[in-house]
Design an enzyme around this catalytic site. Structure first.
Site: not given
Length: 451
Positions: A201, A290, A292, A338
């Site tokens: 959803k 994740n 890592r 970033r």
């Protein structure tokens, strides 16, 4: 303890790993592709060796070549960084099969969490809230369409493998279902070699909040707080901060307890990030883990004072986590922007080229993780990120002010960057008031800039 480590990566994360290894008296070997022969990481490492041509599949993603070079260079460990092979179970297994320490979780854990549908099934078994959707991989389009009708539009079709927004499509009504399903399937196959899809959803305008966890081989599990990664464009994070001020204390503790429960529940070893979306009622739902180190790990380092790469290496060396949960303190507020070589005025077109000059901002509470230098040529075949600008201060308001100052100071000439775009972002009323969401940039911010 590890004595000699090969870094199976490039860019700022390779530089970041080398710095910690130097402090631990671990020798480093850098690999580089032909186009990366002038990259900073190969000069900072104790030794460097060319891994292959500019083709990524023949260089940084070439498992056989990397294992061969690690053995040839007498390395007893490999750090995969992020991206490339960092979440590749076959690579992790190839390391262990060749008696090389893989700085990361076990191949089985990577495979379990890397397959998004299997990860979802695991969370359901552990009693972790998940977004309503398919319980496993979708068998075909017809089954998927029936499920969409059941859970109600809009829905999100997602690739079972991979991430980074690839193989992901939002479907708002039945009329567009067939075409978007086919696009997601084809993109998933092209990006990950796997066309399996699942469905959830679609939670409109959520916050994206993740929890940094670590586990060791002694069944210890801890969290290092959360990161708010809600400032995104096309599912790519642009600004991250820690801790999230969107959460109230009770919700935060529940999120932490859930994350540690997951880490212990799968016997996880190493650094991991458990990602959640939070709806307007502040209910949280697991979306993925994740396996890592994350691009945004510096904000966690700044508020905890803990070197996450060092902790990864210690755990991979079969050491126990050297502190308890109650020993961890969170100090201040950290924000990361970033910095990318891209043209935000032209659909964020990548802008590779030669760095003519650079001025790195400094002063109290400012950090810039990068791999560029004057005269370096940014290659056109990799991610456009040039570095991460991180600031820390006592409060979020002070941190935004410090980031404003740092963004004013940073100068990168020779390539077009998103510095001005980031400046506009952190000064937007939505970011200042902490009311932004994952679709804010696409639905309103870019339009307001052009108005």
């Amino acid at each position: 303890m590890i004595k000699r480590l090969l870094i199976a990566n490039r860019g700022d994360i390779a530089v970041r790993i080398i710095r910690t290894c130097k402090e631990l008296n671990i020798e480093t070997v850098a690999i580089y592709s032909e186009i990366d022969k002038e990259s900073l990481h190969r000069y900072l490492a104790d030794e460097s060796i060319c891994i292959g041509p500019n083709n990524i599949s023949k260089s940084y993603n070439n498992i056989d070549n990397i294992i061969y070079l690690a053995k040839k260079m007498n390395c007893d460990a490999i750090h995969p960084g992020f991206g490339f092979l960092s979440e590749n179970a076959k690579f992790a297994k190839a390391c262990t099969d060749n008696n090389i320490i893989f700085i990361g979780p076990t191949p089985e854990q990577i495979e379990l969490m890397g397959n998004k549908s299997k990860a979802r099934e695991t969370m359901i078994k552990l009693g972790v809230p998940v977004v309503p959707g398919s319980k496993s991989i979708l068998k075909n389009k017809e089954e998927a369409k029936k499920l969409a009708q059941t859970i109600g539009y809009p829905v999100m079709i997602k690739a079972s493998s991979g991430g980074g927004g690839k193989g992901m499509r939002i479907v708002y009504n039945e009329n567009e279902f067939d075409s978007l399903f086919d696009i997601a399937k084809a993109e998933s196959l092209a990006s990950f070699g796997d066309s399996d899809l699942y469905m959830e959803k679609y939670i409109e305008n959520p916050r994206h909040i993740e929890v940094q966890v670590f586990g060791d081989s002694f069944n210890n599990a801890i969290h290092l707080g959360d990161r708010d990664c809600s400032m995104q464009r096309r599912n790519q994070k642009l600004i991250e901060e820690s801790l999230s001020l969107y959460l109230e204390d009770e919700q935060r503790e529940k999120l932490y307890d859930t994350s540690v429960k997951v880490t212990k529940g799968i016997g996880y070893i190493g650094a991991g990030t458990i990602e959640f979306i939070v709806d307007k009622n502040k209910n949280f739902y697991f979306i993925e883990m994740n396996t890592r180190i994350q691009v945004e790990h510096p904000v966690t380092e700044m508020i905890t004072g803990i070197d996450l790469i060092k902790l990864q290496i210690l755990i991979a060396s079969e050491k126990e986590i050297p502190f308890k949960q109650e020993d961890i303190c969170f100090r201040g507020h950290a924000i990361e922007c970033r910095i990318n070589a891209e043209d935000s005025d032209n659909d964020f077109r990548p802008c590779p080229g030669k760095i003519e000059s650079i001025h790195i901002p400094g002063g109290f509470g400012v950090r810039f993780d990068t791999f560029i230098y004057p005269g370096y040529t940014v290659p056109p075949i990799y991610d456009s990120m040039l570095g991460k600008l991180i600031c820390i201060a006592d409060t979020r308001e002070e941190c935004i002010n410090r980031m404003n100052r740092a963004l004013d100071e940073i100068i990168i000439e020779g390539v077009t960057t998103n510095i001005n775009f980031q400046k506009h972002l952190i000064n937007s009323s939505e970011f200042m008031n902490n009311t932004h969401h994952t679709k804010f940039i696409e639905t309103s911010f870019i339009k307001s800039l052009k108005a």
